[in-house]
Design a protein around this motif. Structure first.
Motif, PDB file in Angstrom:
ATOM      1  N   PRO A  13       0.860  -1.179   0.000  1.00 35.16           N
ATOM      2  CA  PRO A  13       0.000   0.000   0.000  1.00 35.16           C
ATOM      3  C   PRO A  13       0.895   1.227   0.000  1.00 35.16           C
ATOM      4  O   PRO A  13       1.844   1.302   0.775  1.00 35.16           O
ATOM      5  CB  PRO A  13      -0.774  -0.125   1.306  1.00 35.16           C
ATOM      6  N   SER A  14       0.627   2.155  -0.907  1.00 36.99           N
ATOM      7  CA  SER A  14       1.580   3.237  -1.126  1.00 36.99           C
ATOM      8  C   SER A  14       1.815   4.077   0.128  1.00 36.99           C
ATOM      9  O   SER A  14       2.898   4.606   0.323  1.00 36.99           O
ATOM     10  CB  SER A  14       1.119   4.112  -2.287  1.00 36.99           C
ATOM     11  N   GLU A  15       0.797   4.176   0.978  1.00 33.94           N
ATOM     12  CA  GLU A  15       1.028   5.031   2.159  1.00 33.94           C
ATOM     13  C   GLU A  15       2.081   4.431   3.087  1.00 33.94           C
ATOM     14  O   GLU A  15       2.695   5.111   3.886  1.00 33.94           O
ATOM     15  CB  GLU A  15      -0.294   5.292   2.913  1.00 33.94           C
ATOM     16  N   HIS A  16       2.282   3.126   2.959  1.00 29.04           N
ATOM     17  CA  HIS A  16       3.280   2.476   3.817  1.00 29.04           C
ATOM     18  C   HIS A  16       4.671   2.503   3.207  1.00 29.04           C
ATOM     19  O   HIS A  16       5.662   2.375   3.900  1.00 29.04           O
ATOM     20  CB  HIS A  16       2.907   1.010   4.055  1.00 29.04           C
ATOM     21  N   MET A  17       4.714   2.632   1.904  1.00 28.10           N
ATOM     22  CA  MET A  17       5.976   2.404   1.202  1.00 28.10           C
ATOM     23  C   MET A  17       7.126   3.245   1.745  1.00 28.10           C
ATOM     24  O   MET A  17       8.219   2.727   1.980  1.00 28.10           O
ATOM     25  CB  MET A  17       5.792   2.656  -0.311  1.00 28.10           C
ATOM     26  N   GLU A  18       6.882   4.502   1.948  1.00 27.57           N
ATOM     27  CA  GLU A  18       7.962   5.367   2.406  1.00 27.57           C
ATOM     28  C   GLU A  18       8.473   4.916   3.784  1.00 27.57           C
ATOM     29  O   GLU A  18       9.680   4.865   4.028  1.00 27.57           O
ATOM     30  CB  GLU A  18       7.494   6.832   2.445  1.00 27.57           C
ATOM     31  N   ASN A  19       7.505   4.579   4.662  1.00 30.31           N
ATOM     32  CA  ASN A  19       7.907   4.129   5.997  1.00 30.31           C
ATOM     33  C   ASN A  19       8.638   2.783   5.953  1.00 30.31           C
ATOM     34  O   ASN A  19       9.549   2.536   6.734  1.00 30.31           O
ATOM     35  CB  ASN A  19       6.680   4.049   6.906  1.00 30.31           C
ATOM     36  N   VAL A  20       8.198   1.939   5.035  1.00 30.92           N
ATOM     37  CA  VAL A  20       8.880   0.650   4.861  1.00 30.92           C
ATOM     38  C   VAL A  20      10.336   0.896   4.449  1.00 30.92           C
ATOM     39  O   VAL A  20      11.259   0.265   4.972  1.00 30.92           O
ATOM     40  CB  VAL A  20       8.154  -0.213   3.798  1.00 30.92           C
ATOM     41  N   ARG A  21      10.525   1.829   3.559  1.00 30.07           N
ATOM     42  CA  ARG A  21      11.875   2.143   3.097  1.00 30.07           C
ATOM     43  C   ARG A  21      12.754   2.630   4.251  1.00 30.07           C
ATOM     44  O   ARG A  21      13.918   2.241   4.391  1.00 30.07           O
ATOM     45  CB  ARG A  21      11.848   3.199   1.985  1.00 30.07           C
TER      46      ARG A  21
END
Lengths: 226, 265, 226
Positions: A13-21
């Motif tokens: 889910p794109s909203e998570h992507m940055e935090n995942v990174r």
């Protein structure tokens, strides 16, 4: 290929992507496993850390590196099924000791030299094993015998030594003026400073080992004529 | 090219500021070329188009002001000043080209090129340092598990450490062997042994100098010989085996065996 | 979630997957960048390493950790755009002096270059310790001697320098093309002062230690023989 990979990324889910990174980068760069508190402190406020950790864990599940929880701390580790091949030869790199470094430097600059000459130049006796280690590393080798009474073994550096330090030839090592210019020597030098211009070995000064001589034996038993 | 030639006059050097400010900042200059570059940039044109004559004036004026204020000026600034003055006179009074030496114009162009080159390096070094840096903007694995690859020896060493080790070791040895050379001293203990052995054969007053060992009887080392022997003599006087006599201050010192004396009397 | 992730994994051609996993594990576990030869030595024979590296590189392209090539070596690094989030991991670094920065730039952009050439561009003599510091940081090293009287040592940058600034090769240095185009990399003033096309370093003026790649090959083959 890129399309495919980008699709993978988009599976999050794109909203998570940055935090995942960010989480990936933090866990990768951390010098020790991190607990939830440390991770939260470094992530944007209000993130659902458990969810993020699960996403990362799932993503790496079948890869060469896995996200592992030990106690209450998280870290990346190479996959267990691959760890035998990593571990088998896992080794700690050690910096060469001061004594060995000095000995190597003296052999490089003053070659060809006998053991006694190296000791004389260094002003101290060899600790046993220094020369052995340098020879084991294949940086130094016995190259023959000196044409003087007693015929002591003389040593020099190897091809491997040049390759390791990316030098074309021994005479490319910096001499006195260059060491001084590079700041490796103080500008005020004692008058009796003895720095060699390293030179290639003059083979005519050396008596090659006899065919019947087993160099290994000579060195290991310490029976070299001194 | 455009980038390089255009950007220099947009830098924030103290170009607009007065020369007095520059003089105060003299310490901050990395030599005459650096100073020249700063002065040149105040002309606000492409470095290849600056007026060398004007730059020469600027430089010489600057040096004169600094000297008026009695500030310390490193020699290379003065060498440059002399060279600039020479260049200026040649630019003003063109001479016949000898064919061997560079013409004044060529020297001027060379200087411009040198300044431009330095300026270009300044610009790229800024660009270089603005790149993302390891340990600052991006990071290595924090917990490398370590693997032994075929080429990786268990021990490592870099060329710097090897060279540094040699330089340090040579330096250390040179100094330690210098300190070993202590001036020779005729120790009182040695003098005592020598004097005890010799004194039995000297029933008559004998000058101190006769007792000195040869290596301590001449030159600077004689001082140590006399001092050691005299100290030993005092010790033997205390033990009652020796008599010492000095007839005048700073005169010669004489020794005599006391035992023999008492026998005779 | 797991299904999705497994699908991701399945996106790789299955014959590559195991090798990709090993490659990931090797690069994660290594304490320094690895070259192709080192990687090949640990992978099954006959693998197409470039293909594998490209698969891994593409997979990590948009993640928190990226596969980076510097010099001819590969390593994982955290993504540069995450720099603001990594404040706590930052290592306090000595700021380089103006002299050291300029010296580094001259060596990097003009390499191979002698000490005298560096001094000529800066118009001042080396301050003691400048070169010393750059060598200690392992950014600069002697790479040979110039074929001119006196055979002065010439210096160049190291692989560590490339890794530190995350450059794949020296020609990726920022502004290098502009410098070349402006003729500013020439060691001598162009006689007619026309701005000329960049002139490649005249290799015949240099006694080379050999291209890095060749040296790497030498090391590799030399070591395998042991």
């Amino acid at each position: 290929m890129n399309d495919k990979v980008n699709n993978n990324v988009m599976n999050f889910p794109s909203e998570h992507m940055e935090n995942v990174r960010i989480l990936e980068a933090l866990l990768f760069a951390a010098s020790e496993p991190l607990d939830a508190e440390s991770l939260k402190a470094r992530l944007p406020k209000g993130v659902n850390l458990n969810k993020l950790l699960n996403i990362v864990k799932a993503h790496y599940e079948n890869r060469g590196v896995n996200l592992i929880k030990t106690g209450n701390k998280w870290s990346f580790k190479t996959a267990v099924d691959l760890s035998p091949m990593m571990k088998k030869e896992k080794i700690v790199q050690r910096k060469l000791s001061k004594a060995a470094t000095e000995t190597l430097a003296i052999i490089a600059y003053h070659q060809p030299v006998t053991r006694a000459e190296v000791e004389d130049i260094r002003g101290v006796h060899f600790s046993p094993g220094t020369l052995d280690l340098l020879m084991e590393l294949n940086w130094v080798r016995p190259i023959g015998r000196k044409k003087v009474p007693g015929r002591p073994i003389i040593y020099g550096t190897t091809e491997r030594f040049l390759e390791y330090f990316q030098l074309e030839q021994v005479s490319d090592l910096p001499g006195l003026e260059e060491l001084k210019a590079a700041g490796l020597l103080e500008s005020r030098l004692p008058p009796n400073l003895d720095i060699r211009e390293p030179v290639e070995i003059d083979q005519s000064q050396i008596e090659p080992f006899g065919e019947d001589e087993n160099i290994e034996d000579l060195i290991q038993s310490g029976h070299e004529a001194e | 090219m455009e980038d390089i030639s255009v950007t220099y006059d947009t830098t924030n050097d103290p170009v607009g500021s007065s020369q007095d400010d520059l003089i105060v900042n003299l310490e901050g200059f990395e030599g005459p070329l650096d100073l020249l570059l700063t002065l040149a940039k105040s002309q606000k044109v492409d470095l290849m188009k600056i007026s060398i004559l004007q730059l020469t004036e600027q430089y010489l004026e600057f040096i004169a002001k600094v000297r008026d204020k009695n500030l310390e000026l490193a020699a290379d600034y003065l060498v440059m000043a002399a060279w600039m003055a020479y260049l200026k006179s040649n630019l003003l009074i063109p001479r016949e080209e000898t064919g061997e030496e560079l013409s004044a114009e060529e020297m001027a162009e060379r200087l411009k090129f040198q300044l431009k080159k330095l300026e270009a390096i300044r610009l790229v070094s800024e660009k270089l340092m603005k790149l993302p840096k390891l340990g600052n903007d991006f990071f290595n694995r924090g917990m490398p598990e370590g693997i032994r690859l075929i080429r990786t020896p268990e021990y490592y060493l870099n060329l710097y450490d090897l060279l540094k080790s040699y330089a340090d070791q040579r330096y250390r040895v040179a100094y330690s062997s210098m300190t070993i050379e202590k001036p020779p001293v005729f120790a009182m203990e040695d003098a005592l042994i020598r004097l005890q052995r010799m004194i039995g054969d000297v029933p008559d007053w004998t000058r101190l100098e006769q007792f000195l060992p040869t290596e301590f009887s001449k030159g600077k080392s004689a001082r140590s010989g006399v001092a050691g022997t005299l100290a030993a003599a005092m010790e033997l006087v205390r033990e009652g085996v020796l008599e010492v006599q000095q007839l005048v201050p700073f005169g010669p010192v004489f020794f005599k065996n006391k035992k023999d004396d008492s026998f005779l009397n």
